[in-house]
Design a protein around this motif. Structure first.
Motif, PDB file in Angstrom:
ATOM      1  N   THR A  22     -20.103-105.895   1.343  1.00  0.00           N
ATOM      2  CA  THR A  22     -21.538-105.571   1.313  1.00  0.00           C
ATOM      3  C   THR A  22     -22.369-106.830   1.519  1.00  0.00           C
ATOM      4  O   THR A  22     -23.319-106.842   2.310  1.00  0.00           O
ATOM      5  CB  THR A  22     -21.914-104.896  -0.025  1.00  0.00           C
ATOM      6  OG1 THR A  22     -21.169-103.680  -0.143  1.00  0.00           O
ATOM      7  CG2 THR A  22     -23.404-104.596  -0.086  1.00  0.00           C
ATOM      8  N   ARG A  23     -21.994-107.910   0.839  1.00  0.00           N
ATOM      9  CA  ARG A  23     -22.748-109.156   0.994  1.00  0.00           C
ATOM     10  C   ARG A  23     -22.588-109.727   2.393  1.00  0.00           C
ATOM     11  O   ARG A  23     -23.554-110.256   2.963  1.00  0.00           O
ATOM     12  CB  ARG A  23     -22.332-110.152  -0.083  1.00  0.00           C
ATOM     13  CG  ARG A  23     -22.766-109.681  -1.476  1.00  0.00           C
ATOM     14  CD  ARG A  23     -22.629-110.730  -2.538  1.00  0.00           C
ATOM     15  NE  ARG A  23     -21.277-111.057  -2.915  1.00  0.00           N
ATOM     16  CZ  ARG A  23     -20.610-110.478  -3.910  1.00  0.00           C
ATOM     17  NH1 ARG A  23     -21.172-109.514  -4.620  1.00  0.00           N
ATOM     18  NH2 ARG A  23     -19.390-110.862  -4.209  1.00  0.00           N
ATOM     19  N   LEU A  24     -21.414-109.587   2.981  1.00  0.00           N
ATOM     20  CA  LEU A  24     -21.246-110.019   4.370  1.00  0.00           C
ATOM     21  C   LEU A  24     -22.120-109.185   5.305  1.00  0.00           C
ATOM     22  O   LEU A  24     -22.709-109.714   6.256  1.00  0.00           O
ATOM     23  CB  LEU A  24     -19.775-109.920   4.803  1.00  0.00           C
ATOM     24  CG  LEU A  24     -18.875-111.047   4.324  1.00  0.00           C
ATOM     25  CD1 LEU A  24     -17.428-110.743   4.695  1.00  0.00           C
ATOM     26  CD2 LEU A  24     -19.308-112.376   4.913  1.00  0.00           C
ATOM     27  N   VAL A  37     -36.201-105.312   1.749  1.00  0.00           N
ATOM     28  CA  VAL A  37     -35.140-104.722   0.936  1.00  0.00           C
ATOM     29  C   VAL A  37     -34.975-103.233   1.258  1.00  0.00           C
ATOM     30  O   VAL A  37     -33.859-102.711   1.229  1.00  0.00           O
ATOM     31  CB  VAL A  37     -35.364-104.988  -0.564  1.00  0.00           C
ATOM     32  CG1 VAL A  37     -36.515-104.175  -1.103  1.00  0.00           C
ATOM     33  CG2 VAL A  37     -34.111-104.722  -1.355  1.00  0.00           C
ATOM     34  N   CYS A  38     -36.055-102.550   1.599  1.00  0.00           N
ATOM     35  CA  CYS A  38     -35.939-101.123   1.923  1.00  0.00           C
ATOM     36  C   CYS A  38     -35.106-100.915   3.190  1.00  0.00           C
ATOM     37  O   CYS A  38     -34.332 -99.960   3.287  1.00  0.00           O
ATOM     38  CB  CYS A  38     -37.313-100.468   2.061  1.00  0.00           C
ATOM     39  SG  CYS A  38     -38.320-101.105   3.411  1.00  0.00           S
ATOM     40  N   GLU A  39     -35.228-101.831   4.162  1.00  0.00           N
ATOM     41  CA  GLU A  39     -34.410-101.744   5.378  1.00  0.00           C
ATOM     42  C   GLU A  39     -32.937-101.960   5.059  1.00  0.00           C
ATOM     43  O   GLU A  39     -32.069-101.280   5.598  1.00  0.00           O
ATOM     44  CB  GLU A  39     -34.857-102.785   6.404  1.00  0.00           C
ATOM     45  CG  GLU A  39     -36.228-102.572   6.976  1.00  0.00           C
ATOM     46  CD  GLU A  39     -36.615-103.725   7.882  1.00  0.00           C
ATOM     47  OE1 GLU A  39     -35.983-103.877   8.943  1.00  0.00           O
ATOM     48  OE2 GLU A  39     -37.536-104.479   7.505  1.00  0.00           O
ATOM     49  N   LEU A  40     -32.667-102.920   4.186  1.00  0.00           N
ATOM     50  CA  LEU A  40     -31.279-103.187   3.790  1.00  0.00           C
ATOM     51  C   LEU A  40     -30.694-101.990   3.049  1.00  0.00           C
ATOM     52  O   LEU A  40     -29.531-101.645   3.252  1.00  0.00           O
ATOM     53  CB  LEU A  40     -31.202-104.445   2.925  1.00  0.00           C
ATOM     54  CG  LEU A  40     -31.492-105.762   3.632  1.00  0.00           C
ATOM     55  CD1 LEU A  40     -31.638-106.891   2.624  1.00  0.00           C
ATOM     56  CD2 LEU A  40     -30.408-106.066   4.643  1.00  0.00           C
ATOM     57  N   THR A  41     -31.503-101.363   2.212  1.00  0.00           N
ATOM     58  CA  THR A  41     -31.050-100.182   1.474  1.00  0.00           C
ATOM     59  C   THR A  41     -30.645 -99.083   2.450  1.00  0.00           C
ATOM     60  O   THR A  41     -29.574 -98.478   2.313  1.00  0.00           O
ATOM     61  CB  THR A  41     -32.157 -99.677   0.526  1.00  0.00           C
ATOM     62  OG1 THR A  41     -32.492-100.732  -0.367  1.00  0.00           O
ATOM     63  CG2 THR A  41     -31.702 -98.485  -0.282  1.00  0.00           C
ATOM     64  N   ALA A  46     -26.990 -98.019   0.353  1.00  0.00           N
ATOM     65  CA  ALA A  46     -26.701 -98.441  -1.027  1.00  0.00           C
ATOM     66  C   ALA A  46     -27.913 -98.177  -1.911  1.00  0.00           C
ATOM     67  O   ALA A  46     -29.051 -98.262  -1.453  1.00  0.00           O
ATOM     68  CB  ALA A  46     -26.359 -99.928  -1.053  1.00  0.00           C
ATOM     69  N   ALA A  47     -27.646 -97.886  -3.153  1.00  0.00           N
ATOM     70  CA  ALA A  47     -28.722 -97.744  -4.129  1.00  0.00           C
ATOM     71  C   ALA A  47     -29.398 -99.099  -4.295  1.00  0.00           C
ATOM     72  O   ALA A  47     -28.752-100.147  -4.188  1.00  0.00           O
ATOM     73  CB  ALA A  47     -28.158 -97.269  -5.455  1.00  0.00           C
ATOM     74  N   LEU A  51     -27.803-102.918  -4.478  1.00  0.00           N
ATOM     75  CA  LEU A  51     -28.216-103.907  -3.492  1.00  0.00           C
ATOM     76  C   LEU A  51     -28.840-105.123  -4.175  1.00  0.00           C
ATOM     77  O   LEU A  51     -28.569-106.262  -3.793  1.00  0.00           O
ATOM     78  CB  LEU A  51     -29.199-103.280  -2.503  1.00  0.00           C
ATOM     79  CG  LEU A  51     -29.600-104.143  -1.328  1.00  0.00           C
ATOM     80  CD1 LEU A  51     -28.386-104.520  -0.491  1.00  0.00           C
ATOM     81  CD2 LEU A  51     -30.614-103.406  -0.481  1.00  0.00           C
ATOM     82  N   SER A  52     -29.626-104.894  -5.203  1.00  0.00           N
ATOM     83  CA  SER A  52     -30.254-106.000  -5.937  1.00  0.00           C
ATOM     84  C   SER A  52     -29.206-106.940  -6.523  1.00  0.00           C
ATOM     85  O   SER A  52     -29.383-108.159  -6.508  1.00  0.00           O
ATOM     86  CB  SER A  52     -31.143-105.462  -7.059  1.00  0.00           C
ATOM     87  OG  SER A  52     -32.260-104.820  -6.522  1.00  0.00           O
ATOM     88  N   PHE A  53     -28.116-106.377  -7.022  1.00  0.00           N
ATOM     89  CA  PHE A  53     -27.031-107.203  -7.555  1.00  0.00           C
ATOM     90  C   PHE A  53     -26.476-108.117  -6.464  1.00  0.00           C
ATOM     91  O   PHE A  53     -26.311-109.322  -6.666  1.00  0.00           O
ATOM     92  CB  PHE A  53     -25.917-106.330  -8.131  1.00  0.00           C
ATOM     93  CG  PHE A  53     -24.654-107.094  -8.390  1.00  0.00           C
ATOM     94  CD1 PHE A  53     -24.541-107.919  -9.494  1.00  0.00           C
ATOM     95  CD2 PHE A  53     -23.585-107.012  -7.507  1.00  0.00           C
ATOM     96  CE1 PHE A  53     -23.377-108.646  -9.724  1.00  0.00           C
ATOM     97  CE2 PHE A  53     -22.421-107.732  -7.734  1.00  0.00           C
ATOM     98  CZ  PHE A  53     -22.320-108.557  -8.847  1.00  0.00           C
TER      99      PHE A  53
END
Length: 110
Positions: A22-24, A37-41, A46-47, A51-53
């Motif tokens: 996920t981080r990669l 962050v909404c685009e990454l979600t 991912a919730a 994602l915040s973690f």
């Protein structure tokens, strides 16, 4: 990045941050530029809490940074961190002397 104890610990933290798929995926997306962050979600399916973690781990390792705009957070890669990582990986390559020993078939304890 020399191989002092502190630098090894820092390098281990960076490698840990990059050891998760996920981080990669986050890093790969951020290669194209800043991202909300909404685009990454949406991209990762991912919730936001999960994602915040992952974003926190990447930030702690110094690989990404963020800014707030209203209720949204925007993330980007820190180019200097990736350059230091590239240098550190170069420092891990075997020396010419070590390669010559291998080619000659000599062991260190022989």
């Amino acid at each position: 990045m020399a191989t002092s104890t502190g630098n090894r610990a820092r390098l281990a933290e960076i490698f840990h941050a990059l050891s998760d798929e996920t981080r990669l995926s986050i890093v790969q997306r951020l290669r194209r530029g800043e991202c909300c962050v909404c685009e990454l979600t949406d991209l990762l399916g991912a919730a936001q809490s999960r994602l915040s973690f992952h974003l926190k781990v990447l930030r702690k390792a110094g690989l990404i940074d963020c800014r707030r705009e209203g209720r949204w957070a925007y993330y980007w890669l820190v180019p200097e961190a990736l350059g230091r990582l590239e240098d550190a990986i170069g420092d891990l390559k075997p020396t010419r002397a070590a390669l010559a020993q291998v080619e000659a078939g000599r062991a260190c304890c022989a």
